[in-house]
Each structure stands twice: as structure tokens, then as C-alpha cells.
Design a protein around this motif. Structure first.
Motif, mmCIF file in Angstrom:
data_model
loop_
_atom_site.group_PDB
_atom_site.id
_atom_site.type_symbol
_atom_site.label_atom_id
_atom_site.label_comp_id
_atom_site.label_asym_id
_atom_site.label_seq_id
_atom_site.Cartn_x
_atom_site.Cartn_y
_atom_site.Cartn_z
ATOM 1 N N LEU A 1 -7.011 13.179 4.988
ATOM 2 C CA LEU A 1 -7.975 12.732 3.976
ATOM 3 C C LEU A 1 -7.881 13.493 2.656
ATOM 4 O O LEU A 1 -7.756 12.893 1.583
ATOM 5 C CB LEU A 1 -9.402 12.874 4.530
ATOM 6 C CG LEU A 1 -9.911 11.721 5.394
ATOM 7 C CD1 LEU A 1 -11.259 12.068 6.004
ATOM 8 C CD2 LEU A 1 -10.017 10.433 4.552
ATOM 9 N N PHE B 1 -7.789 8.849 6.987
ATOM 10 C CA PHE B 1 -8.923 8.967 7.909
ATOM 11 C C PHE B 1 -8.433 9.032 9.355
ATOM 12 O O PHE B 1 -8.799 9.908 10.136
ATOM 13 C CB PHE B 1 -9.817 7.741 7.690
ATOM 14 C CG PHE B 1 -11.137 7.789 8.411
ATOM 15 C CD1 PHE B 1 -12.232 8.401 7.817
ATOM 16 C CD2 PHE B 1 -11.286 7.197 9.652
ATOM 17 C CE1 PHE B 1 -13.466 8.432 8.469
ATOM 18 C CE2 PHE B 1 -12.508 7.223 10.308
ATOM 19 C CZ PHE B 1 -13.606 7.834 9.712
ATOM 20 N N GLN B 2 -7.535 8.108 9.672
ATOM 21 C CA GLN B 2 -6.988 8.074 11.039
ATOM 22 C C GLN B 2 -6.240 9.350 11.372
ATOM 23 O O GLN B 2 -6.357 9.910 12.464
ATOM 24 C CB GLN B 2 -6.020 6.896 11.181
ATOM 25 C CG GLN B 2 -6.737 5.595 11.452
ATOM 26 C CD GLN B 2 -5.767 4.423 11.559
ATOM 27 O OE1 GLN B 2 -4.541 4.607 11.629
ATOM 28 N NE2 GLN B 2 -6.303 3.219 11.552
ATOM 29 N N LEU C 1 -8.963 2.143 -0.758
ATOM 30 C CA LEU C 1 -9.451 2.218 0.621
ATOM 31 C C LEU C 1 -8.352 2.143 1.698
ATOM 32 O O LEU C 1 -8.393 2.911 2.662
ATOM 33 C CB LEU C 1 -10.532 1.155 0.865
ATOM 34 C CG LEU C 1 -11.874 1.491 0.190
ATOM 35 C CD1 LEU C 1 -12.917 0.425 0.516
ATOM 36 C CD2 LEU C 1 -12.376 2.873 0.560
ATOM 37 N N PRO C 2 -7.344 1.264 1.567
ATOM 38 C CA PRO C 2 -6.301 1.239 2.608
ATOM 39 C C PRO C 2 -5.600 2.592 2.749
ATOM 40 O O PRO C 2 -5.325 3.061 3.852
ATOM 41 C CB PRO C 2 -5.321 0.183 2.097
ATOM 42 C CG PRO C 2 -6.123 -0.677 1.183
ATOM 43 C CD PRO C 2 -7.140 0.219 0.550
ATOM 44 N N GLU C 3 -5.365 3.224 1.608
ATOM 45 C CA GLU C 3 -4.725 4.542 1.587
ATOM 46 C C GLU C 3 -5.596 5.570 2.332
ATOM 47 O O GLU C 3 -5.132 6.322 3.188
ATOM 48 C CB GLU C 3 -4.575 4.939 0.103
ATOM 49 C CG GLU C 3 -3.358 5.716 -0.284
ATOM 50 C CD GLU C 3 -2.045 5.289 0.376
ATOM 51 O OE1 GLU C 3 -1.351 6.205 0.804
ATOM 52 O OE2 GLU C 3 -1.749 4.051 0.464
ATOM 53 N N ALA D 1 -7.876 4.900 4.531
ATOM 54 C CA ALA D 1 -7.994 4.564 5.952
ATOM 55 C C ALA D 1 -6.905 5.258 6.755
ATOM 56 O O ALA D 1 -7.146 5.775 7.861
ATOM 57 C CB ALA D 1 -7.936 3.060 6.145
ATOM 58 N N LYS D 2 -5.699 5.322 6.168
ATOM 59 C CA LYS D 2 -4.601 6.003 6.868
ATOM 60 C C LYS D 2 -4.894 7.491 7.014
ATOM 61 O O LYS D 2 -4.691 8.092 8.070
ATOM 62 C CB LYS D 2 -3.281 5.813 6.092
ATOM 63 C CG LYS D 2 -2.638 4.472 6.343
ATOM 64 C CD LYS D 2 -1.234 4.458 5.748
ATOM 65 C CE LYS D 2 -1.044 3.237 4.860
ATOM 66 N NZ LYS D 2 -0.003 3.422 3.835
ATOM 67 N N ALA E 1 -16.031 9.880 3.387
ATOM 68 C CA ALA E 1 -15.182 9.775 4.578
ATOM 69 C C ALA E 1 -15.475 10.921 5.553
ATOM 70 O O ALA E 1 -15.641 10.705 6.759
ATOM 71 C CB ALA E 1 -13.707 9.784 4.182
#
Lengths: 219, 246
Positions: free
Chosen positions: A169, A17-18, A10-12, A14-15, A193
Motif C-alpha cells: 500500500l 491492498f492485497q 483504485l485498481p492500483e 487494490a493490488k 485503506a
């Protein structure tokens, strides 16, 4: 399906995604500006620039984004123009999106009824006043549905950026799959996502379409 | 009715190779009400639209207030402020309120003071019985109300000549009278010079100082109003009046 794998990734994601959000927002903002200018140049048949705008729309719409990106990323450096991958992505999205947005605006401007334009002319309006007081306010409202469809389309197009290694993504998912071979998990996260971005946005845009239509035409 | 407002000489209009107006000649004097009558497709509306440059013409001359009309868009833009036109479809701007519809052109195009124009617009609205609707949007109005506003919008520019193109044709019967009353008042009280295209024969008979009867793009008859309806000079016009049950 291993939920622990998903959680670790998930942290990966999230980046990514941003980055997808940032690239989409910049590209779409640029595309809207290019689109409205190009479309007005065509609507008022501005000499030379109107023609060039028409040619641009045809080229941009009839070549794949993938090829446009290869061109920006691999061919331009040969000509001495080197951009970062993310810049290439945004330029590509503005180039492609500008043409689609221009067509969306054009549809709206042409949708303004001829009798409205005539009643403006009968009041003594010149070209610029017609644009300012009749064609733009009504045409922009009419073009919102097409523009909204383009917004969704352009966000989805950012998935192609993965080919020039922009860690958005799709690229993030493909990378993780390459590393850990957990296709099911990573593809699921990827789909979710995109859905998190696109479904609320799509609902918001539909609501906006109705609001703008009502504010302008009252139906 | 001395001063000449408009003079049309040898006006010919073509759509491509097809001629639609043939050698049209007439003169309009200040305060005069001219009605264009004729069957559908006779060229009434086309003639009216050439008189404010919405349609181009290929031969002939127009003289407005003694000045020959230079028929290019830039000159027409100035002239149209003096030649008001009201259409069948009213075409108020849907995104503006009634008051904004009326004040837009006088303020933004003629550059007159917003306060003056607004006061004048409200007075005009009062006269057509719609002052309660100043802040309303066109969508809140009936067809007849919209058409009355469209007339006020044209009048706000202080035109010297008004053109009415079948202004009651898309209205429900009970709306027609109110609109026609306003046009009649405008003629009787303000002595406005006007050209009216209409299919309302009773109205035409009441208001027309003169009738131009057109058929197939030609003026067949140019007769004083009373006389036209009592005793038209041509067989063609008689048949037309018969067909309209007049």
C-alpha cells in the motif's frame, strides 16, 4: 481534491491492498510460531536454546525493522543469499514479530499464578504435563491482548517495506505521488485503506480477547 | 496405628542464610491425624510443604513407607501421587470442569482408565454432596464448594497421606463447617493418615490424635491431642491457646 484521480488509482491500490494483507498474514503467522517456541524455551529455561532465544529477542527488538530489511536485501546477497523483495519482507516481519510475540507469550505464561503451577505439581505433574495442562491453556489466554496489539503493530510495520520496493500500500501511494504529484488524493486513499484493514480487525481482536478470557477464566 | 507412614529426622531448612526449620523430628503412623499448630511465621506451612517437595530442605532425612525419600524433582513427582495436598487457595484449574479437574491427574498422570476414574470421581462427588456440579466450571462454585472439590481432586489419586494447608483460612465462616466435616469423615470412615495446618482450634481439638506445636521453626511440643488442649506442657503453648481464645 479530485475524485476522478482517486477513482483512477483504485485498481492500483487494490493490488497494494492485497499484497499488504498477504505479507501481513504470512509474517504474523510465522511470528506466532517463532514466538511461542522461543517463549517456551525461555519459560522452561532449556539449556543453551533458552539463552539463545533470549539473545535473539534482544537483538530483534532493539534494532529497527528498516535496518533489518536493508541487511536482508542488500547485505545477504553479498554472502550469497539472495531473496526476492517480498521474501525479505516476510522474513524481516517474522524476525521482528517473532521477538515481540515471544514477549507477549512470556507475559502470559508468567501471568499464570504460582499457586496454579504448585497445585499441578502437587498432583504429580512433570514439566511437560505442567506445560500442557496448566501453563499453556491459561498462559495463552492471558497473552491474547499482547498478541493482538502485536498483530496491529506488525501490519503497520509493513509500510516500511516500501523502502525495498515491495509494491504494498505505502509503496503504491509513494509511487503514484512520484508520477502524478497528487499527494492529497493518494495519501487520503492510503489512510482509508489502512483504516479498512485495521479498524475492523482491532474490534474483532478486542471481541476475541473477551471471549478467550471468559472461556478460560470465566470473568 | 502401627505402621509407620512418615518419619522425619533432623530436618533443617534455610532460606539463604536464614534458618527457618530447626532439627525437626517426628513420626507419623497409619491412620493418625497430626495437627500442626503455632503462631504465624512459626514454620507450620513451610514444614508441610517440605513433606511433598514443594520446598527443599538442606539437612535431615524423610522416610516414606519405610523408603528413604530421594529429594529430587523426578522422585518427588512420583511421591506426590501418594501424598495428596490441599491448599488455602484451592486452585482448581479454571479452564476445566469439576469432573475434568478431578480426573485429569489420575488419567493423564497415573494412566488409569478414564471410565473407572470417572465413575470413582462421581462417587466421590456424591459423598461430598456436589454430584450436581460435575459439569460445572469452578467459577460457578462458592469457595466452600471449590475447596471440597479440591479435596476430592487430591483423593482421586488414592493418596496414602493427605496434607491440608490452612484449607479453611480463606472461606466465609458458614462455608468452613462443610469442609471440616469432610476432613473429619475422611479420618473416621476411611482412616486416612493426615497432617493438618489450621487455625480452627475447635476443629483441631476434635480431630487431632496428636499436636505438634511449633514456634520459631522449632517443635516446642509433641503431645496427644486431648492432652494438648486440656493441659499443654509448655508455657509457650498455653499462651498460644489463650491468644486464640480457646
Amino acid at each position: 481534491m479530485d475524485w476522478a484521480v482517486i477513482q483512477q488509482s483504485l485498481p492500483e491500490f487494490a493490488k497494494g491492498f492485497q499484497l499488504t494483507l498477504w505479507l501481513s498474514a504470512s509474517g504474523i503467522a510465522g511470528a506466532l510460531v517463532v514466538g511461542v517456541v522461543v517463549s517456551l524455551l525461555r519459560y522452561f529455561q532449556v539449556p543453551v536454546l533458552g539463552r539463545l532465544s533470549g539473545a535473539y529477542v534482544e537483538v530483534a527488538r532493539n534494532t529497527p525493522l528498516l535496518i533489518q530489511l536493508f541487511f536482508l536485501y542488500y547485505a545477504f546477497p553479498v554472502l550469497g543469499l539472495k531473496f526476492s523483495a517480498a521474501t525479505c519482507g516476510i522474513i524481516g516481519l517474522v524476525f521482528l514479530g517473532g521477538a515481540y510475540m515471544a514477549e507477549g507469550f512470556t507475559g502470559g505464561f508468567n501471568g499464570v499464578s504460582q499457586t496454579q503451577v504448585e497445585s499441578g505439581r502437587a498432583l504429580g505433574m512433570n514439566q511437560w504435563q505442567l506445560a500442557r495442562y496448566v501453563v499453556l491453556p491459561q498462559g495463552l489466554a492471558l497473552s491474547v491482548p499482547a498478541l493482538a496489539a502485536n498483530v496491529i503493530f506488525l501490519i503497520k510495520e509493513t509500510s516500511i517495506f516500501s523502502v525495498i520496493a515491495i509494491p504494498e500500500l505505502t509503496n503504491t501511494a509513494l509511487d503514484l505521488i512520484g508520477l502524478y504529484y497528487r499527494s492529497n488524493e493518494y495519501l487520503l486513499v492510503l489512510v482509508v485503506a489502512y483504516a479498512i484493514i485495521l479498524i475492523p480487525l482491532s474490534l474483532l481482536l478486542t471481541w476475541l480477547e473477551r471471549r478467550v478470557r471468559y472461556a478460560t477464566f470465566g470473568d | 496405628m502401627e505402621t509407620e507412614i512418615l518419619k522425619v529426622t533432623h530436618l533443617n531448612k534455610f532460606y539463604g542464610a536464614r534458618q527457618v526449620l530447626f532439627d525437626v523430628n517426628f513420626t507419623l503412623h497409619q491412620g493418625e491425624v497430626l495437627t500442626l499448630l503455632g503462631p504465624s511465621g512459626s514454620g507450620k506451612s513451610t514444614l508441610l510443604r517440605t513433606l511433598n517437595g514443594l520446598e527443599a530442605f538442606q539437612a535431615g532425612t524423610l522416610t516414606f513407607n519405610g523408603q528413604p525419600v530421594v529429594a529430587d524433582e523426578a522422585h518427588w513427582q512420583k511421591l506426590r501421587q501418594k501424598i495428596g495436598m490441599v491448599f488455602q487457595s484451592y486452585d482448581l484449574f479454571p479452564n476445566l470442569t469439576v469432573l475434568e479437574n478431578i480426573t485429569l491427574a489420575p488419567v493423564k498422570i497415573q494412566g488409569r482408565s478414564a471410565a473407572t476414574v470417572q465413575a470413582e470421581a462421581l462417587a466421590l462427588l456424591e459423598r461430598v454432596g456436589l454430584s450436581a456440579y460435575a459439569k460445572a466450571y469452578p467459577r460457578e462454585l462458592s469457595g466452600g464448594q471449590k475447596q471440597r472439590i479440591a479435596i476430592v481432586r487430591a483423593l482421586a489419586l488414592h493418596p496414602e497421606l493427605m496434607l491440608f494447608d490452612e484449607v479453611t483460612a480463606s472461606l466465609d465462616p458458614e462455608m468452613v463447617r462443610g469442609v471440616l466435616e469432610i476432613i473429619k469423615q475422611l479420618s473416621q470412615e476411611a482412616a486416612m493418615t493426615m497432617i493438618i495446618v489450621t487455625h480452627e482450634m475447635n476443629f483441631a481439638a476434635q480431630i487431632a490424635d496428636r499436636v505438634l506445636f511449633l514456634a520459631d521453626g522449632k517443635i516446642v511440643e509433641d503431645t496427644p491431642g486431648q492432652q494438648f488442649f486440656a493441659q499443654p506442657q509448655t508455657q509457650r503453648a498455653q499462651e498460644f491457646l489463650d491468644s486464640m481464645d480457646f
